[in-house]
Every structure is written in C-alpha cells, then in structure tokens.
Design a protein around this motif. Structure first.
Motif, mmCIF file in Angstrom:
data_model
loop_
_atom_site.group_PDB
_atom_site.id
_atom_site.type_symbol
_atom_site.label_atom_id
_atom_site.label_comp_id
_atom_site.label_asym_id
_atom_site.label_seq_id
_atom_site.Cartn_x
_atom_site.Cartn_y
_atom_site.Cartn_z
ATOM 1 N N MET A 1 0.837 -1.175 0.000
ATOM 2 C CA MET A 1 0.000 0.000 0.000
ATOM 3 C C MET A 1 0.891 1.250 0.000
ATOM 4 S SD MET A 1 -3.054 0.926 2.553
ATOM 5 C CE MET A 1 -4.284 1.777 1.658
ATOM 6 N N PRO A 2 0.591 2.238 -0.789
ATOM 7 C CA PRO A 2 1.391 3.469 -0.813
ATOM 8 C C PRO A 2 1.408 4.153 0.556
ATOM 9 C CG PRO A 2 -0.143 3.421 -2.650
ATOM 10 C CD PRO A 2 -0.504 2.285 -1.752
ATOM 11 N N ARG A 3 2.516 4.832 0.810
ATOM 12 C CA ARG A 3 2.664 5.560 2.074
ATOM 13 C C ARG A 3 2.894 7.036 1.775
ATOM 14 N NH1 ARG A 3 7.327 2.440 5.097
ATOM 15 N NH2 ARG A 3 7.197 4.307 6.381
#
Length: 87
Positions: A1-3
């Motif tokens: 998941m992108p941060r």
C-alpha cells in the motif's frame, strides 16, 4: 500500500552505476554475484534467500537496461546459473 511521502526522512536520487563501474573485464559473474556487487557486498558472501531475492529485484532490471554491455556464457550444468561479463 502506498505511504505518504512525509513518513520518510531520507529521500535520495535514484541512480544506477554503469556496468564498467561494477564488474571487472577479466571475469564472468553469476547474476547473484552481480546483485551483490551492485550493493557493495562481497560476491562470495553467503546470504539468506529472502535478502538475495531482494538484491535480484534490483540487479535483473539493471542488467536488462544495460544488456548491450554484457556477454553470456552457458552454465556448467542445467541447474546452475549462467555467467555474465562485460562485452
């Protein structure tokens, strides 16, 4: 998941070295040895499979991007890796 970007303290430029900066002219290397050399690790160093897989994730695209700089030698056996060196 992108941060979120702000979660990271150290952002660096993404740069790869030229094959001539990583490999010696007189040697052929396995992709595993090349992966270690790209990270500044001794090519003979033993590594766990998970770490080696991560290093290969970096090395294989680098080799494909620089494919014109490499020659290939067949492996000694079917279950061994081939060898790569400078053109």
């Amino acid at each position: 998941m992108p941060r979120p970007r702000e979660e990271f303290e150290d952002l660096r430029s993404f740069e790869f070295r030229d094959p001539e900066e990583v490999l010696e002219d007189d040697y052929l290397y396995t992709v595993y040895e090349i992966a270690r050399l790209l990270q500044g690790v001794d090519p003979d160093r033993e590594m766990d499979a998970e770490t080696e897989a991560i290093l290969l994730d970096w090395a294989i695209p680098w080799m494909l991007d620089n494919s014109e700089a490499f020659v290939f030698a067949e492996p000694d056996a079917e279950d061994e890796p081939g060898y790569y060196g400078l053109q």
